[in-house]
Scaffold this active site. Structure first.
Site, PDB file in Angstrom:
ATOM      1  CG  ASP A 121     -27.289   8.506  37.404  1.00  0.00           C
ATOM      2  OD1 ASP A 121     -26.762   7.368  36.902  1.00  0.00           O
ATOM      3  OD2 ASP A 121     -26.623   9.541  37.446  1.00  0.00           O
ATOM      4  CD  GLU A 169     -20.623  10.717  37.991  1.00  0.00           C
ATOM      5  OE1 GLU A 169     -20.900   9.624  38.273  1.00  0.00           O
ATOM      6  OE2 GLU A 169     -20.769  11.185  36.880  1.00  0.00           O
TER       7      GLU A 169
HETATM    8  C1  FRU Z   1     -23.847   9.182  37.132  1.00  0.00           C
HETATM    9  C2  FRU Z   1     -23.763  10.241  35.909  1.00  0.00           C
HETATM   10  C3  FRU Z   1     -24.206  11.456  36.117  1.00  0.00           C
HETATM   11  C4  FRU Z   1     -24.745  12.140  34.809  1.00  0.00           C
HETATM   12  C5  FRU Z   1     -25.620  10.678  34.403  1.00  0.00           C
HETATM   13  C6  FRU Z   1     -25.509  10.363  32.945  1.00  0.00           C
HETATM   14  O1  FRU Z   1     -23.885   7.952  36.868  1.00  0.00           O
HETATM   15  O2  FRU Z   1     -22.412  10.162  35.351  1.00  0.00           O
HETATM   16  O3  FRU Z   1     -23.228  12.512  36.691  1.00  0.00           O
HETATM   17  O4  FRU Z   1     -25.684  13.186  34.967  1.00  0.00           O
HETATM   18  O5  FRU Z   1     -24.865   9.676  34.681  1.00  0.00           O
HETATM   19  O6  FRU Z   1     -26.117   9.237  32.574  1.00  0.00           O
END
Ligand code: FRU
Length: 485
Positions: free
Chosen positions: A46, A224
């Site tokens: 992300d 998310e």
């Molecule tokens: C999205 C996610 C978020 C989390 C992060 C962990 O891809 O699952 O929800 O904060 O990645 O790397």
């Protein structure tokens, strides 16, 4: 595919020298990107903390140093002055406190003009691997590094599941209040957003309530990376719903959607104007985040992860994977979202190359399509077979992209063919090809399609139907593979 033990995935990086060899190895990969942000080693996922502060763009990505695996996550820091040339700055946030002992997970940033503030999820796990997500804060210190507050702003709510993360901070001018949107899951496993409010950025946060989105009470199992922004007087809500299949998305259970509507901060209700839409129709696009402090009420700037959770990519065997998309400008026109590459991309687009059926490994392609069905197949073999095949059906007003013909296939079970609607037909495409990704922007940004692709030497060709004309231009590198940790 390599099997990782929990210990290997969650190993703490003690010294940059531990990964120098890995960096040197992956830099030799033919799939290293030349104008997209990519992991210095290991895995990038992300985008985090994307903001403009004192004339400089700050971007972080979720980073696992050790290889192409989701393990202990850091925030890795890159900066830019034009959203096109990016400099590796080294680790931004590292999991080194009780609250984030198993990862500094996703979050956002906001500048008040003087200071830059970060909000992130501290992913705590106890010895029985039970998770407690904390919402934590940091600010940019005099050395240009995020400095954490010693205590979290708040912990999780017991009346929701353990999935509470990815704080997105916004300022609502109408009532001079800051809000944090947290991606969450109810106890009966429905995706939602929790909202906290405060008059100050680093203190005073209290739970305001759950976001209501009429018609979306049961839409995915976890939302998310929520993001909200006002563009030209309309509110745009973006999030990544998980644990559900959605129409037209093959077998994928990870999506990135948007809705245009009205956000009422008094009732915590987002009323969509109509249906939700896919933010991008491609195979590999997730967890998009818009920048804060763009300074223009009529646009937002967005970057996304080229990749999906639970998926596997061919560079895994080289111990790295993932990339960021190009930065995109978002605008709303006649109730529709338009996405275009940032204008400054023109600074790296070079001379026109002969459109002779061969493709460079990195280039920008301008495509014009005249009436009727159309085909444009990238990365075919010299005889025109295989490749990433795009077909536009004028009768159905849809575009289908099929990547099953490429030599290096991946995530076959999730789906290798996707179809997107183009209600007004197809007139133009801007395509950005880098060494392991392709981004299509249709009809001046009405729809986009992002995918990883890993062409082999014999696949740098294309074919097109007679009604498709192409201008291929070279593109200069704008990211450097510097070893900064
Ligand atoms: C999205 C996610 C978020 C989390 C992060 C962990 O891809 O699952 O929800 O904060 O990645 O790397």
């Amino acid at each position: 595919m390599r099997e990782w033990t929990l210990e290997e995935r969650y190993r703490v990086l003690q010294d940059a020298e531990e990964i120098r060899g890995l960096h040197e190895k992956i830099c030799k990969s033919v799939y290293r990107q030349t104008y997209h942000v990519q992991p210095v080693t290991g895995l990038s996922s992300d985008p985090n903390g994307f903001t403009c502060h004192k004339g400089k763009w700050h971007l972080f990505y979720q980073w696992c140093p050790w290889g192409a695996v989701h393990g202990l996550k850091y925030w890795y820091h890159v900066t830019s002055t034009d959203l096109v040339h990016w400099t590796n700055e080294g680790v931004g946030l590292k999991p080194d406190t009780f609250y984030d002992n198993k990862g500094t997970h996703s979050g956002s940033a906001i500048s008040d003009g003087e200071e830059l503030y970060f909000f992130y999820t501290g992913n705590h796990r106890d010895e029985n691997w039970v998770r407690t997500p904390y919402t934590c804060a940091a600010y940019l210190d005099a050395e240009g590094k995020p400095k954490k507050l010693p205590e979290p702003l708040f912990g999780p709510r017991p009346d929701y599941s353990e999935h509470q993360r990815d704080p997105k901070v916004v300022y609502n001018e109408k009532n001079s209040t800051y809000y944090i949107f947290i991606g969450a899951q109810t106890l009966d496993k429905k995706g939602t957003v929790l909202i906290y409010s405060s008059k100050e950025l680093l203190s005073g946060w209290s739970f305001a309530g759950q976001l209501h989105v009429p018609g979306y009470e049961s839409f995915g199992g976890m939302w998310e990376c929520p993001y909200i922004v006002n563009i030209s007087g309309r509110d745009l809500l973006i999030f990544s719903p998980q644990y559900t299949k959605l129409p037209g998305r093959a077998e994928s259970t990870n999506h990135n959607v948007y809705m245009i509507g009205t956000m009422d901060y008094d009732t915590l209700t987002f009323t969509p104007d109509g249906e939700y839409h896919y933010l991008d129709y491609g195979f590999d696009f997730y967890a998009a985040q818009g920048a804060s402090n763009v300074g223009d009420p009529d646009k937002a700037i967005l970057i996304s992860w080229i990749g999906l959770p639970d998926n596997h990519y061919p560079t895994e065997e080289e111990d790295w994977e993932g990339s960021m998309t190009l930065a995109r400008e978002l605008r709303i026109k006649d109730g529709r979202l338009l996405q275009t590459p940032v204008e400054s991309i023109s600074s790296i687009i070079g001379e026109e190359l002969p459109a002779d059926g061969t493709l460079p490994a990195a280039c920008a392609v301008e495509v014009n399509v005249s009436a009727g069905d159309a085909d444009l197949n990238l990365f075919t073999r010299a005889d025109g077979s295989g490749g990433m095949r795009l077909h536009y059906s004028d009768a159905e007003k849809t575009c289908t992209v099929d990547r099953s013909g490429m030599n290096k296939r991946f995530n076959e079970k999730v789906g290798e063919v996707l179809t997107m609607p183009l209600p007004d037909g197809l007139s133009s495409i801007r395509i950005f090809i880098d060494r392991s990704s392709v981004e299509y922007f249709f009809n001046d940004g009405e729809a986009t399609f992002t995918s990883h692709c890993y062409p082999t030497e014999e696949e740098f060709n294309y074919t097109a139907s007679d009604n498709v004309s192409l201008k291929i231009r070279s593109i200069r590198p704008s990211v450097r593979d510097d070893f900064a940790v």
